[in-house]
Design an enzyme around this catalytic site. Sequence first.
Site, PDB file in Angstrom:
ATOM      1  N   SER A 275      -7.167  -8.809   1.593  1.00 38.38           N
ATOM      2  CA  SER A 275      -5.904  -9.448   1.985  1.00 38.38           C
ATOM      3  C   SER A 275      -5.823 -10.825   1.348  1.00 38.38           C
ATOM      4  O   SER A 275      -6.671 -11.688   1.606  1.00 38.38           O
ATOM      5  CB  SER A 275      -5.839  -9.589   3.500  1.00 38.38           C
ATOM      6  OG  SER A 275      -4.850 -10.556   3.822  1.00 38.38           O
TER       7      SER A 275
ATOM      8  N   HIS B 147      -3.842  -6.264  -0.486  1.00 45.16           N
ATOM      9  CA  HIS B 147      -3.120  -6.233   0.790  1.00 45.16           C
ATOM     10  C   HIS B 147      -2.304  -7.527   0.894  1.00 45.16           C
ATOM     11  O   HIS B 147      -2.839  -8.630   0.806  1.00 45.16           O
ATOM     12  CB  HIS B 147      -4.119  -6.103   1.933  1.00 45.16           C
ATOM     13  CG  HIS B 147      -3.501  -5.953   3.282  1.00 45.16           C
ATOM     14  ND1 HIS B 147      -3.035  -4.751   3.764  1.00 45.16           N
ATOM     15  CD2 HIS B 147      -3.285  -6.855   4.268  1.00 45.16           C
ATOM     16  CE1 HIS B 147      -2.557  -4.916   4.983  1.00 45.16           C
ATOM     17  NE2 HIS B 147      -2.678  -6.200   5.314  1.00 45.16           N
TER      18      HIS B 147
ATOM     19  N   ASP C  84       0.281  -9.710   3.062  1.00 41.92           N
ATOM     20  CA  ASP C  84       0.718  -9.928   4.449  1.00 41.92           C
ATOM     21  C   ASP C  84       1.977 -10.781   4.515  1.00 41.92           C
ATOM     22  O   ASP C  84       1.965 -11.944   4.107  1.00 41.92           O
ATOM     23  CB  ASP C  84      -0.392 -10.641   5.229  1.00 41.92           C
ATOM     24  CG  ASP C  84      -1.545  -9.712   5.558  1.00 41.92           C
ATOM     25  OD1 ASP C  84      -1.295  -8.650   6.152  1.00 41.92           O
ATOM     26  OD2 ASP C  84      -2.696 -10.062   5.231  1.00 41.92           O
TER      27      ASP C  84
ATOM     28  N   MET D 100       4.793 -12.490   6.994  1.00 39.94           N
ATOM     29  CA  MET D 100       5.010 -12.921   8.393  1.00 39.94           C
ATOM     30  C   MET D 100       6.285 -13.745   8.483  1.00 39.94           C
ATOM     31  O   MET D 100       6.559 -14.557   7.597  1.00 39.94           O
ATOM     32  CB  MET D 100       3.831 -13.786   8.851  1.00 39.94           C
ATOM     33  CG  MET D 100       2.491 -13.109   8.717  1.00 39.94           C
ATOM     34  SD  MET D 100       1.186 -14.191   9.315  1.00 39.94           S
ATOM     35  CE  MET D 100      -0.246 -13.219   8.861  1.00 39.94           C
TER      36      MET D 100
ATOM     37  N   HIS E 196       2.191  -5.364   4.018  1.00 39.20           N
ATOM     38  CA  HIS E 196       2.127  -5.274   5.483  1.00 39.20           C
ATOM     39  C   HIS E 196       3.181  -6.215   6.057  1.00 39.20           C
ATOM     40  O   HIS E 196       2.996  -7.430   6.068  1.00 39.20           O
ATOM     41  CB  HIS E 196       0.699  -5.658   5.921  1.00 39.20           C
ATOM     42  CG  HIS E 196       0.491  -5.695   7.397  1.00 39.20           C
ATOM     43  ND1 HIS E 196      -0.627  -6.289   7.965  1.00 39.20           N
ATOM     44  CD2 HIS E 196       1.219  -5.200   8.433  1.00 39.20           C
ATOM     45  CE1 HIS E 196      -0.557  -6.168   9.283  1.00 39.20           C
ATOM     46  NE2 HIS E 196       0.554  -5.521   9.589  1.00 39.20           N
TER      47      HIS E 196
ATOM     48  N   MET F  49      -4.233  -2.203  13.680  1.00 39.57           N
ATOM     49  CA  MET F  49      -4.683  -3.598  13.709  1.00 39.57           C
ATOM     50  C   MET F  49      -5.922  -3.721  14.580  1.00 39.57           C
ATOM     51  O   MET F  49      -5.952  -3.231  15.719  1.00 39.57           O
ATOM     52  CB  MET F  49      -3.589  -4.507  14.278  1.00 39.57           C
ATOM     53  CG  MET F  49      -2.349  -4.652  13.424  1.00 39.57           C
ATOM     54  SD  MET F  49      -2.657  -5.179  11.735  1.00 39.57           S
ATOM     55  CE  MET F  49      -3.433  -6.786  11.977  1.00 39.57           C
TER      56      MET F  49
ATOM     57  N   ASP G 119      -7.253  -3.217   9.847  1.00 40.53           N
ATOM     58  CA  ASP G 119      -6.960  -4.566   9.358  1.00 40.53           C
ATOM     59  C   ASP G 119      -7.305  -5.580  10.438  1.00 40.53           C
ATOM     60  O   ASP G 119      -6.727  -5.559  11.527  1.00 40.53           O
ATOM     61  CB  ASP G 119      -5.460  -4.632   9.019  1.00 40.53           C
ATOM     62  CG  ASP G 119      -5.002  -5.964   8.458  1.00 40.53           C
ATOM     63  OD1 ASP G 119      -5.848  -6.837   8.184  1.00 40.53           O
ATOM     64  OD2 ASP G 119      -3.771  -6.119   8.295  1.00 40.53           O
TER      65      ASP G 119
END
Length: 217
Positions: free
Chosen positions: A7, A32, A34, A36, A65, A138, A176
């Site tokens: 990640s 990966h 991420d 948000m 993600h 998760m 993850d």
Amino acid sequence: MIKVAPSILSADFARLGAEVEDIRRGGADYVHFDVMDGVFVPNLSIGIPVLKSLRKATDMFIDVHLMIERPVRYAAAFCDAGADLVNFHVEADLQEKILEAIRIVKEKGKKVGVTVKPKTPAEAILPYAALVDLVLVMTVEPGFGGQKFMQDQMPKVTQIREILDKIKPAVDLEVDGGIDAQTAPIAKSAGANILVAGSAVFKQQDRAAMIRAIREA
Ligand code: DX5
Ligand code: ZN
């Protein structure tokens, strides 16, 4: 075959291209990515412009993600920006909207996944299991890197693997949060075959050794 997906949340964003090249040479399978929004999770990270830049810098498989509310709004945009796979949290909208988001990604010719937070039960994937390529469980509360692995999620990982084996055995099962060389074998024996690791990989000088350790542990 176990895949390792570092990640980039824990990478040095000022050197992102070099960081990703380092994990590619180090044998990582996926990047990966991420995302948000400060609403679905109490943190902000990166989004579409960074994905576009990264797409130009690497040919690696990018696993996006989305930790955002109502992700259907951005499903097409993340595909167009260069995602190879887009993951939606099942908690992020109504079932019909998550189904619509899945449909959009498939129409774009990309892979698609659904993700469950720690408090979400295994059965929550049932409406989506036959439609997706991947389920992500998760093993921390989403929002931050560097948290402790929640071993209490392992029965759910096993339960989801059993559900998928009945409905669509080809679906990958990713975990993850808190993965390192110590916790990787626990997740694998519960049934995970793709392991996301942020801080464990990027805090090391020798990323190749850590990627290998996670894969082979
Ligand atoms: C957490 C993110 C994770 C995070 C994992 O909300 O979804 O991908 O980067 O970081 P580590 O491996 O440090 O727990
Ligand atoms: Zn993640």
